[in-house]
Scaffold this motif. Sequence first.
Motif, PDB file in Angstrom:
ATOM      1  N   ARG A   2       0.850  -1.186   0.000  1.00 35.48           N
ATOM      2  CA  ARG A   2       0.000   0.000   0.000  1.00 35.48           C
ATOM      3  C   ARG A   2       0.887   1.238   0.000  1.00 35.48           C
ATOM      4  O   ARG A   2       1.746   1.397   0.859  1.00 35.48           O
ATOM      5  CB  ARG A   2      -0.902  -0.025   1.211  1.00 35.48           C
ATOM      6  N   GLU A   5      -1.204   7.967   0.488  1.00 34.46           N
ATOM      7  CA  GLU A   5      -2.170   8.757  -0.285  1.00 34.46           C
ATOM      8  C   GLU A   5      -1.591  10.106  -0.722  1.00 34.46           C
ATOM      9  O   GLU A   5      -2.192  10.783  -1.530  1.00 34.46           O
ATOM     10  CB  GLU A   5      -3.441   8.999   0.540  1.00 34.46           C
ATOM     11  N   ALA A  48       2.328   8.523  -7.675  1.00 38.74           N
ATOM     12  CA  ALA A  48       1.632   7.969  -8.840  1.00 38.74           C
ATOM     13  C   ALA A  48       2.615   7.349  -9.823  1.00 38.74           C
ATOM     14  O   ALA A  48       2.338   6.293 -10.406  1.00 38.74           O
ATOM     15  CB  ALA A  48       0.795   9.045  -9.523  1.00 38.74           C
ATOM     16  N   ALA A  51       3.805   4.051  -8.379  1.00 39.25           N
ATOM     17  CA  ALA A  51       2.729   3.059  -8.511  1.00 39.25           C
ATOM     18  C   ALA A  51       2.690   2.524  -9.939  1.00 39.25           C
ATOM     19  O   ALA A  51       2.570   1.312 -10.149  1.00 39.25           O
ATOM     20  CB  ALA A  51       1.390   3.680  -8.128  1.00 39.25           C
ATOM     21  N   ALA A  52       2.814   3.398 -10.915  1.00 39.95           N
ATOM     22  CA  ALA A  52       2.790   2.976 -12.317  1.00 39.95           C
ATOM     23  C   ALA A  52       3.970   2.063 -12.630  1.00 39.95           C
ATOM     24  O   ALA A  52       3.814   1.049 -13.320  1.00 39.95           O
ATOM     25  CB  ALA A  52       2.804   4.201 -13.229  1.00 39.95           C
ATOM     26  N   GLY A  55       3.208  -1.304 -11.369  1.00 34.46           N
ATOM     27  CA  GLY A  55       1.991  -1.926 -11.889  1.00 34.46           C
ATOM     28  C   GLY A  55       0.844  -1.892 -10.905  1.00 34.46           C
ATOM     29  O   GLY A  55      -0.042  -2.744 -10.946  1.00 34.46           O
ATOM     30  N   LEU A  56       0.850  -0.904 -10.029  1.00 32.62           N
ATOM     31  CA  LEU A  56      -0.194  -0.752  -9.021  1.00 32.62           C
ATOM     32  C   LEU A  56      -1.102   0.410  -9.401  1.00 32.62           C
ATOM     33  O   LEU A  56      -0.665   1.338 -10.086  1.00 32.62           O
ATOM     34  CB  LEU A  56       0.423  -0.461  -7.649  1.00 32.62           C
ATOM     35  N   PRO A  57      -2.348   0.391  -8.945  1.00 29.24           N
ATOM     36  CA  PRO A  57      -3.200   1.568  -9.182  1.00 29.24           C
ATOM     37  C   PRO A  57      -2.671   2.747  -8.381  1.00 29.24           C
ATOM     38  O   PRO A  57      -2.099   2.569  -7.293  1.00 29.24           O
ATOM     39  CB  PRO A  57      -4.570   1.119  -8.666  1.00 29.24           C
ATOM     40  N   ALA A  58      -2.839   3.924  -8.919  1.00 28.59           N
ATOM     41  CA  ALA A  58      -2.412   5.125  -8.215  1.00 28.59           C
ATOM     42  C   ALA A  58      -3.221   5.266  -6.935  1.00 28.59           C
ATOM     43  O   ALA A  58      -4.428   5.013  -6.930  1.00 28.59           O
ATOM     44  CB  ALA A  58      -2.584   6.354  -9.081  1.00 28.59           C
ATOM     45  N   ALA A  61      -6.947   6.580  -6.641  1.00 25.82           N
ATOM     46  CA  ALA A  61      -7.515   6.594  -7.999  1.00 25.82           C
ATOM     47  C   ALA A  61      -8.992   6.189  -7.989  1.00 25.82           C
ATOM     48  O   ALA A  61      -9.771   6.696  -8.770  1.00 25.82           O
ATOM     49  CB  ALA A  61      -6.736   5.674  -8.910  1.00 25.82           C
ATOM     50  N   GLY A  62      -9.363   5.298  -7.107  1.00 28.50           N
ATOM     51  CA  GLY A  62     -10.752   4.858  -7.068  1.00 28.50           C
ATOM     52  C   GLY A  62     -11.639   5.734  -6.205  1.00 28.50           C
ATOM     53  O   GLY A  62     -12.819   5.512  -6.110  1.00 28.50           O
ATOM     54  N   ASP A  63     -11.060   6.762  -5.604  1.00 26.22           N
ATOM     55  CA  ASP A  63     -11.804   7.621  -4.690  1.00 26.22           C
ATOM     56  C   ASP A  63     -12.497   8.794  -5.377  1.00 26.22           C
ATOM     57  O   ASP A  63     -13.251   9.506  -4.766  1.00 26.22           O
ATOM     58  CB  ASP A  63     -10.879   8.184  -3.609  1.00 26.22           C
TER      59      ASP A  63
END
Length: 67
Positions: A2, A5, A48, A51-52, A55-58, A61-63
């Motif tokens: 993780r 943020e 970010a 994360a890229a 290979g992880l989501p930023a 990003a889903g928030d």
Amino acid sequence: MRLPERATMTVTETARILGIHRDTAYDAVRRGDLPAIRVGRAILVPTALLAAMLGLPAPGAGDVAPP
């Protein structure tokens, strides 16, 4: 794994996340293997971009709600 943020992390925080020594992380920044920006004397790693690379989501990003 993780990521924070926050928009950026210190090189030391990045090293902990990657499981490498702090000096190795600073060497990677110098070589351009890790993305980094310099703000005054501080060297910061954009979360970010890290994360890229991994290979992880930023983080967060889903928030974001659609308009």
